[in-house]
Design a protein around this motif. Structure first.
Motif, PDB file in Angstrom:
ATOM      1  N   GLU A  35       0.950  -1.115   0.044  1.00  0.00           N
ATOM      2  CA  GLU A  35       0.094   0.142   0.050  1.00  0.00           C
ATOM      3  C   GLU A  35       0.735   1.225   0.069  1.00  0.00           C
ATOM      4  O   GLU A  35       0.761   2.366  -0.581  1.00  0.00           O
ATOM      5  CB  GLU A  35      -0.962  -0.080   1.185  1.00  0.00           C
ATOM      6  N   ILE A 218     -16.173  -2.755  -0.774  1.00  0.00           N
ATOM      7  CA  ILE A 218     -15.211  -1.447  -0.213  1.00  0.00           C
ATOM      8  C   ILE A 218     -15.880  -0.871   0.780  1.00  0.00           C
ATOM      9  O   ILE A 218     -15.294  -0.574   1.632  1.00  0.00           O
ATOM     10  CB  ILE A 218     -14.996  -0.666  -1.722  1.00  0.00           C
ATOM     11  N   THR A 221     -15.743  -2.696   4.345  1.00  0.00           N
ATOM     12  CA  THR A 221     -14.342  -2.688   4.687  1.00  0.00           C
ATOM     13  C   THR A 221     -13.752  -1.343   5.090  1.00  0.00           C
ATOM     14  O   THR A 221     -12.715  -1.110   5.526  1.00  0.00           O
ATOM     15  CB  THR A 221     -13.166  -3.543   4.014  1.00  0.00           C
ATOM     16  N   ARG A 223     -12.926   1.422   3.203  1.00  0.00           N
ATOM     17  CA  ARG A 223     -11.820   1.695   2.278  1.00  0.00           C
ATOM     18  C   ARG A 223     -12.243   2.931   1.609  1.00  0.00           C
ATOM     19  O   ARG A 223     -13.376   3.098   1.162  1.00  0.00           O
ATOM     20  CB  ARG A 223     -11.295   0.522   1.563  1.00  0.00           C
ATOM     21  N   ASP A 227     -14.186   5.648   2.982  1.00  0.00           N
ATOM     22  CA  ASP A 227     -13.658   5.707   4.360  1.00  0.00           C
ATOM     23  C   ASP A 227     -14.380   6.578   5.283  1.00  0.00           C
ATOM     24  O   ASP A 227     -13.358   7.358   6.061  1.00  0.00           O
ATOM     25  CB  ASP A 227     -12.190   5.683   4.326  1.00  0.00           C
ATOM     26  N   GLU A 255      -8.483  -4.210   9.924  1.00  0.00           N
ATOM     27  CA  GLU A 255      -9.176  -3.648   8.627  1.00  0.00           C
ATOM     28  C   GLU A 255      -8.285  -4.339   7.625  1.00  0.00           C
ATOM     29  O   GLU A 255      -9.090  -4.933   6.348  1.00  0.00           O
ATOM     30  CB  GLU A 255      -8.612  -2.113   8.805  1.00  0.00           C
ATOM     31  N   TYR A 256      -7.285  -4.764   7.855  1.00  0.00           N
ATOM     32  CA  TYR A 256      -6.305  -5.417   6.368  1.00  0.00           C
ATOM     33  C   TYR A 256      -6.813  -6.932   6.422  1.00  0.00           C
ATOM     34  O   TYR A 256      -7.140  -7.587   5.237  1.00  0.00           O
ATOM     35  CB  TYR A 256      -4.798  -5.328   6.632  1.00  0.00           C
ATOM     36  N   MET A 259      -9.933  -6.830   4.345  1.00  0.00           N
ATOM     37  CA  MET A 259     -10.023  -6.523   2.960  1.00  0.00           C
ATOM     38  C   MET A 259      -9.282  -7.896   2.432  1.00  0.00           C
ATOM     39  O   MET A 259     -10.033  -8.147   1.283  1.00  0.00           O
ATOM     40  CB  MET A 259      -8.391  -5.600   2.917  1.00  0.00           C
ATOM     41  N   TYR A 309      -7.821  -2.354  -4.617  1.00  0.00           N
ATOM     42  CA  TYR A 309      -7.952  -1.491  -3.399  1.00  0.00           C
ATOM     43  C   TYR A 309      -7.074  -0.359  -3.187  1.00  0.00           C
ATOM     44  O   TYR A 309      -7.541   0.732  -3.066  1.00  0.00           O
ATOM     45  CB  TYR A 309      -7.952  -2.425  -2.302  1.00  0.00           C
ATOM     46  N   ARG A 313      -7.610   3.780  -3.729  1.00  0.00           N
ATOM     47  CA  ARG A 313      -7.016   4.599  -2.814  1.00  0.00           C
ATOM     48  C   ARG A 313      -6.405   5.913  -3.284  1.00  0.00           C
ATOM     49  O   ARG A 313      -6.483   6.943  -2.858  1.00  0.00           O
ATOM     50  CB  ARG A 313      -6.576   3.830  -1.471  1.00  0.00           C
TER      51      ARG A 313
END
Lengths: 352, 221
Positions: A35, A218, A221, A223, A227, A255-256, A259, A309, A313
């Motif tokens: 990321e 999405i 989660t 994101r 978000d 969170e991860y 995902m 993802y 972002r």
């Protein structure tokens, strides 16, 4: 070996859970690093590349740094709930791992042990995943409430509203796949997609369902571009403003892992799971090499979704809250219902 | 093995239920209720009914209780004041009903123990998704449809209640939940006067603004 012996069986399950847990944790670390590096690439920077070769040890350095920080508990917070919230978040996230279908039945060479590469197979695996993720909302909502902080409370409220709204669209977008496969067992759904040289994937029947699932996942989660619970420009850090040290780490991990869970669901339900095109003809079904290639294909598909993802972002701005609600209720939900009607008609006509 | 699991989850369910009733903080009660639901779902799994267990978690723990917690968080209920014992007569009623319930359970256990025709041992596929779906859409289709209509009525009813105008009229300048109002908000004629007027509750703010609930409602009708 006698697999039905309860002691050997439970030992095998413990080994399987440990292996899967470590694999997912390594994948989390890789995703965190990816990321930062990919976002840096998108924004024309270098990103962390000093710790280890190309920065591979950066997530572990960050882990140690975060663990060493002071563990603060706000004076006026509801202490018990404040400690409970991150535990709920991470436990419900990890619980989903046991139904990941990592690969087909594998035969270990020389030893001759044969077992499927999944921890647990049961009738309602898909509902189980939806159930544990829906309990995960409490982690965020209670964290926001117990911190006794305006920003945290707003984040918690936003997230519960958002997750209730998008859970509906998420569940309904999966019904098309369930109608076609006729089962809720994730492992069985993957096995059913092995036709056409390993390319009879559900995405061919369910393009609309897949797009709806991707969007709802999405949002589920939290994101970007959904978000809002932790929108830093509006709410500092949202529900985890008051969390530090290991408790922040738990939220971060949750969170991860979430995902990864939605990526696994997208892969298994729509993109064929561990089915790699032509692998069966190149290596022969049931061989060790076939299983290895299948597992590799499974992880590559997951990583592609994770990359998607991160890409989002780096690309999209955040929704406004009323836009978010309108989108969820007035577009996603009706479209998901339309998908169900179309799929039901299709299934009815083809099966007679 | 099943007995150990039963003792663990039944104990959890009973403990959470007692905690739910005895807590003074409504949020703790709600969390305890979630615990009860999850323990119940685990009991369903040990009874070979995984579908019911999953639905229990998704619907009750995952959707309904989230709404309850949402409301508790929004209302920010104060729990310091001890409640007046207004409904004292309910205590003996509750004890009586509990006694009836325990007697019924004992009777069922007794009659099952003494009954001649027992259920066959292997009925494990009855709680699976396939058999539940088949039952719902063939044998029990009418009750299923009637229940759907009932739910639909509840949704329509909730919508029609929510669409009705709120108790305060549109002209009343009350910000729900606002604790401090400026003077020019309270009195429209005092333009530019930003003296803070503190109110503890929305009712008090409404009273301060001279909004009469009763007359407000009658104007609309």
């Amino acid at each position: 070996m006698d697999w039905n012996n309860p002691f050997i069986h439970s030992l095998l399950v413990i080994v399987a859970i440990t292996t899967a847990f470590l694999a997912i944790m390594l994948l989390v670390a890789a995703t965190v690093l990816a990321e930062r590096r990919v976002l840096a690439f998108i924004q024309g920077r270098l990103g962390p590349n000093r710790v280890g070769y190309g920065g591979v040890l950066q997530p572990f350095a960050d882990f140690i740094k975060t663990m060493m920080k002071e563990d603060l508990v706000p004076d006026q917070s509801t202490r018990f709930v404040f400690l409970l919230a991150p535990v709920i978040a991470v436990v419900t996230a990890i619980m989903a791992i046991i139904v990941y279908p990592f690969g087909p039945t594998i035969t270990v060479p020389f030893l001759g042990w044969t077992f499927p590469l999944v921890i647990a197979r049961f009738d309602v695996a898909l509902l189980y995943v939806l159930g544990v993720t829906s309990v995960g909302v409490y982690g965020i909502a209670l964290a926001g409430w117990s911190s006794n902080n305006k920003y945290s409370l707003m984040g918690g409220l936003r997230s519960s509203a958002q997750m209730i709204s998008y859970e509906l669209a998420l569940g309904l977008s999966l019904i098309g796949v369930i109608l076609i496969c006729g089962t809720l067992d994730i492992y069985n759904i993957v096995e059913q997609q092995s036709g056409w040289f390993g390319m009879q994937w559900n995405i061919l029947y369910q393009p609309l369902g897949f797009i709806l699932y991707l969007i709802a996942a999405i949002a589920e989660t939290n994101r970007v571009p959904f978000d809002l619970p932790e929108a830093e420009t509006e709410l500092v850090a949202g529900f985890h403003t008051e969390y530090s040290s290991i408790k922040f780490l738990l939220f971060f991990n949750a969170e991860y892992i979430n995902m990864i869970t939605v990526s696994v669901l997208a892969t298994t339900l729509f993109w064929g799971g561990w089915n790699v095109p032509f692998a069966e003809y190149l290596f022969g079904r049931g061989t060790f090499l076939f299983a290895l290639v299948s597992v590799l294909g499974f992880f590559i598909k997951i990583m592609l979704f994770l990359f998607f993802y991160i890409w989002l972002r780096g690309t999209l701005p955040r929704f406004r809250f009323d836009q978010l609600m309108d989108f969820g209720w007035k577009f996603l939900l009706p479209a998901a219902i339309l998908n169900i009607i179309l799929t039901a008609t299709f299934v009815f006509l083809t099966t007679g | 093995m099943t007995t150990i699991l039963f003792i663990i989850f039944a104990g959890l369910a009973i403990g959470c239920a007692i905690a739910m009733v005895s807590q003074s903080n409504p949020l703790y009660s709600a969390i305890s209720l979630i615990g009860v639901f999850i323990a119940l779902a685990s009991l369903y799994v040990t009874l070979a009914a995984p579908f019911i267990a999953a639905v229990q978690v998704i619907v009750y723990a995952g959707a309904i209780m989230v709404l309850v917690i949402f409301v508790i968080m929004l209302l920010n209920v104060e729990h310091s004041e001890p409640r007046r014992k207004r409904l004292k007569f309910l205590v003996p009623v509750a004890i009586g009903m509990a006694a009836i319930l325990i007697a019924e359970t004992a009777f069922i256990l007794y009659s099952v123990q003494t009954s001649a025709n027992r259920l066959p041992g292997n009925i494990s596929d009855i709680g699976l998704t396939h058999s539940i779906g088949e039952g719902l859409f063939t044998r029990y289709l009418l009750p299923f449809e009637v229940t759907s209509v009932l739910l639909l009525m509840a949704i329509v009813g909730a919508m029609s209640l929510a669409r009705r105008t709120t108790v305060l009229s549109a002209t009343a300048r009350v910000v729900p939940g606002a604790q401090v109002l400026a003077m020019d908000t309270v009195n429209p004629r005092a333009v530019g006067d930003h003296t803070a007027v503190e109110t503890e509750t929305t009712d008090e703010a409404a009273h301060l603004l001279g909004v009469d609930f009763q007359s407000d409602r009658s104007q609309e009708e």
